[in-house]
Design an enzyme around this catalytic site. Structure first.
Site, PDB file in Angstrom:
ATOM      1  N   TYR A   1     -45.603 -17.483  29.222  1.00  0.00           N
ATOM      2  CA  TYR A   1     -45.433 -18.503  30.250  1.00  0.00           C
ATOM      3  C   TYR A   1     -43.961 -18.734  30.578  1.00  0.00           C
ATOM      4  O   TYR A   1     -43.647 -19.334  31.613  1.00  0.00           O
ATOM      5  CB  TYR A   1     -46.035 -19.846  29.815  1.00  0.00           C
ATOM      6  CG  TYR A   1     -47.524 -19.856  29.568  1.00  0.00           C
ATOM      7  CD1 TYR A   1     -48.341 -18.759  29.884  1.00  0.00           C
ATOM      8  CD2 TYR A   1     -48.126 -20.976  29.014  1.00  0.00           C
ATOM      9  CE1 TYR A   1     -49.691 -18.789  29.639  1.00  0.00           C
ATOM     10  CE2 TYR A   1     -49.490 -21.019  28.766  1.00  0.00           C
ATOM     11  CZ  TYR A   1     -50.275 -19.912  29.074  1.00  0.00           C
ATOM     12  OH  TYR A   1     -51.616 -19.951  28.823  1.00  0.00           O
TER      13      TYR A   1
ATOM     14  N   HIS B   1     -52.546 -13.946  22.044  1.00  0.00           N
ATOM     15  CA  HIS B   1     -52.885 -14.278  23.434  1.00  0.00           C
ATOM     16  C   HIS B   1     -53.952 -13.349  24.006  1.00  0.00           C
ATOM     17  O   HIS B   1     -54.930 -13.798  24.615  1.00  0.00           O
ATOM     18  CB  HIS B   1     -51.619 -14.229  24.293  1.00  0.00           C
ATOM     19  CG  HIS B   1     -51.712 -15.051  25.530  1.00  0.00           C
ATOM     20  ND1 HIS B   1     -50.612 -15.542  26.174  1.00  0.00           N
ATOM     21  CD2 HIS B   1     -52.773 -15.478  26.256  1.00  0.00           C
ATOM     22  CE1 HIS B   1     -50.983 -16.235  27.231  1.00  0.00           C
ATOM     23  NE2 HIS B   1     -52.300 -16.201  27.311  1.00  0.00           N
TER      24      HIS B   1
END
Length: 267
Positions: A39, A97
């Site tokens: 991110y 992730h």
């Protein structure tokens, strides 16, 4: 269950936008924050948390290891960098992730590295994200189910993922839902809107309350303080049996997130 029922997500939010979102979330009552290496906002999230003045032990902070950092010689150094960016000595939860594309790094290798990070005190808990049933089986074999705090997967009224969620429940693996509002598409659904009118609440609250009712944690994001506060109230909204059944019928296996070259073969 250790993973909080509701937290605030930070996907696609950066710089001043994510700082404002996290600060607003903390001010209205959130204590769980979800971020990730990819991110590119861990430093901003850390700044917002630091400036909030809230004690570290009152918070539950999650980050996620990106695929470039899954190898055993990269995972812990990358997590240490995340901690420096977040201005923390530890995070509460660290997730893989996405599974390694084409199994370039085996599940056993990165899960063992993640468990080593836990033993080193860099993270209180560890878990997985976007894992299918076969991948969950491999993760359990690698570190034991007792070391998997959650599987964070896409779930919404339009993608209810029953096969995966029921299997995870049988193994006592908690599920965290992301993209719960289906990029906002589910907010426009007439069934959802009718339930919201019935309860005098918002469509977002209805969807989040449904997911919580199903036993999942949720991590909705918003840049608007009023929406953050409204979403938080979903934890107290009681849907009835008819509401739940109506939402369950909306399932159409409509997936929003399935990146080419990254997504596994979905169940």
């Amino acid at each position: 269950m250790s993973v909080p029922v509701i937290g605030v997500g930070t996907f696609r939010l950066k710089d001043d936008v994510v700082i404002a979102s996290v600060k607003n979330a903390l001010e209205v009552g959130y204590r769980a924050i979800d971020t990730a290496q990819i991110y590119e906002n861990e430093s901003a999230v850390g700044q917002a948390i630091s400036e909030s003045g809230i004690a570290r032990d009152e918070l539950y902070v999650t980050t996620k290891i990106w695929i470039a950092n899954l190898a055993k010689d990269k995972l812990i150094p990358s997590l240490k960098k995340s901690l420096r960016d977040l201005q923390m000595d530890y995070v509460d939860l660290t997730l893989i992730h996405w599974p390694s594309p084409n199994d370039e790094v085996s599940v056993d290798e990165f899960m063992q590295a993640l468990l080593a990070a836990k033993k080193e005190g860099l993270t209180r808990e560890i878990g997985i994200s976007n894992f299918t049933i076969p991948l969950m089986e491999q993760a359990i074999k690698a570190v034991g189910v007792e070391n998997i705090a959650t599987n964070q997967i896409e779930l919404s009224p339009y993608l209810q993922n029953r096969k995966v969620t029921e299997w995870a429940k049988q193994q006592a693996i908690h599920i965290t839902s992301y993209m719960t509002l289906a990029y906002g598409n589910a907010l426009k659904d007439e069934v959802i809107q009718d339930i919201a009118k019935k309860h005098g609440t918002t469509a977002a609250q209805v969807i989040l309350a449904w997911a919580i009712h199903e036993g999942y944690s949720v991590i909705p994001s918003s840049t608007k303080r009023e929406n953050l506060l409204s979403n938080l109230h979903s934890t107290t909204l009681q849907l009835d049996k008819n509401d739940i059944e109506a939402i369950r019928k909306l399932d159409k296996n409509e997936r929003q997130v399935s990146p080419d070259g990254l997504a596994p073969h979905w169940d």
